[in-house]
Design a protein around this motif. Structure first.
Motif, PDB file in Angstrom:
ATOM      1  N   GLY A  67     -25.353   5.567   4.317  1.00  0.00           N
ATOM      2  CA  GLY A  67     -26.750   5.947   4.106  1.00  0.00           C
ATOM      3  C   GLY A  67     -27.684   5.379   5.154  1.00  0.00           C
ATOM      4  O   GLY A  67     -28.737   5.956   5.448  1.00  0.00           O
ATOM      5  N   ALA A  85     -28.268   7.763   8.166  1.00  0.00           N
ATOM      6  CA  ALA A  85     -29.220   8.839   7.886  1.00  0.00           C
ATOM      7  C   ALA A  85     -30.651   8.320   7.873  1.00  0.00           C
ATOM      8  O   ALA A  85     -31.565   8.984   8.374  1.00  0.00           O
ATOM      9  N   THR A 109     -21.891   7.448  12.815  1.00  0.00           N
ATOM     10  CA  THR A 109     -21.442   8.593  12.018  1.00  0.00           C
ATOM     11  C   THR A 109     -19.958   8.503  11.681  1.00  0.00           C
ATOM     12  O   THR A 109     -19.494   9.254  10.824  1.00  0.00           O
ATOM     13  N   THR A 167     -19.638   8.123   8.019  1.00  0.00           N
ATOM     14  CA  THR A 167     -20.154   9.146   7.114  1.00  0.00           C
ATOM     15  C   THR A 167     -19.127  10.258   6.919  1.00  0.00           C
ATOM     16  O   THR A 167     -18.102  10.294   7.596  1.00  0.00           O
ATOM     17  N   THR A 168     -19.447  11.161   6.045  1.00  0.00           N
ATOM     18  CA  THR A 168     -18.577  12.319   5.862  1.00  0.00           C
ATOM     19  C   THR A 168     -18.714  13.230   7.073  1.00  0.00           C
ATOM     20  O   THR A 168     -19.685  13.147   7.830  1.00  0.00           O
ATOM     21  N   GLU A 190     -19.455  16.374   7.215  1.00  0.00           N
ATOM     22  CA  GLU A 190     -20.659  17.215   7.111  1.00  0.00           C
ATOM     23  C   GLU A 190     -21.913  16.422   7.455  1.00  0.00           C
ATOM     24  O   GLU A 190     -22.776  16.903   8.193  1.00  0.00           O
ATOM     25  N   GLU A 191     -22.046  15.196   6.917  1.00  0.00           N
ATOM     26  CA  GLU A 191     -23.204  14.360   7.238  1.00  0.00           C
ATOM     27  C   GLU A 191     -23.233  14.044   8.736  1.00  0.00           C
ATOM     28  O   GLU A 191     -24.293  14.078   9.359  1.00  0.00           O
ATOM     29  N   ILE A 246     -26.295  14.907  11.280  1.00  0.00           N
ATOM     30  CA  ILE A 246     -26.970  13.833  12.014  1.00  0.00           C
ATOM     31  C   ILE A 246     -26.880  14.082  13.511  1.00  0.00           C
ATOM     32  O   ILE A 246     -27.870  13.963  14.243  1.00  0.00           O
TER      33      ILE A 246
END
Length: 141
Positions: free
Chosen positions: A59, A62, A99, A102-103, A105-106, A110
């Motif tokens: 998180g 993001a 990143t 992160t997943t 997709e995220e 980003i």
């Protein structure tokens, strides 16, 4: 007692908690009120809080990207010319490294958003550069 505090302060877990608290606090207040005058300081703070991308929580990446976008949107060409562009490119590099946490997709969102923001501020910087100036160059270690 002070030895225990020093040990706690040096731990990665403590740094991650403090970083998350600062990023969330900045996101709640600064991102909505960043101005041309505070854009450079906001970007510098985001850069400082992301210096160790491997210690960011998913998180946090993001949140830092949102702060970058908010500060980049109001950065003047002169601010970009006097070190803001270097901060922006370095911050984008750190966000992209973050990143990994992160997943997929995220990470894709980003990266797409930071790329778009970076292109926009590069265009803004290009409007004030003179033909006699050397090209922008930043070398990562």
């Amino acid at each position: 007692r002070s030895a225990a505090r020093r040990l706690l302060a040096s731990s990665a877990a403590y740094r991650m908690r403090v970083r998350r608290m600062l990023l969330q606090g900045m996101s709640a207040t600064v991102a909505t009120s960043v101005s041309g005058r505070s854009a450079d300081a906001t970007m510098a703070a985001s850069l400082s809080l992301t210096t160790r991308p491997q210690e960011l929580a998913p998180g946090d990446v993001a949140i830092a990207e949102g702060l970058f976008s908010a500060s980049a949107d109001v950065s003047s060409a002169d601010t970009l010319r006097t070190g803001g562009m270097e901060k922006a490119v370095t911050l984008v590099n750190q966000l992209i490294e973050g990143t990994d946490l992160t997943t997929a997709e995220e990470a894709r969102l980003i990266i797409r958003h930071t790329r778009s923001t970076l292109i926009d501020i590069a265009k803004r910087l290009a409007t004030v550069l003179l033909p006699s100036e050397p090209p922008f160059e930043l070398v990562f270690p």
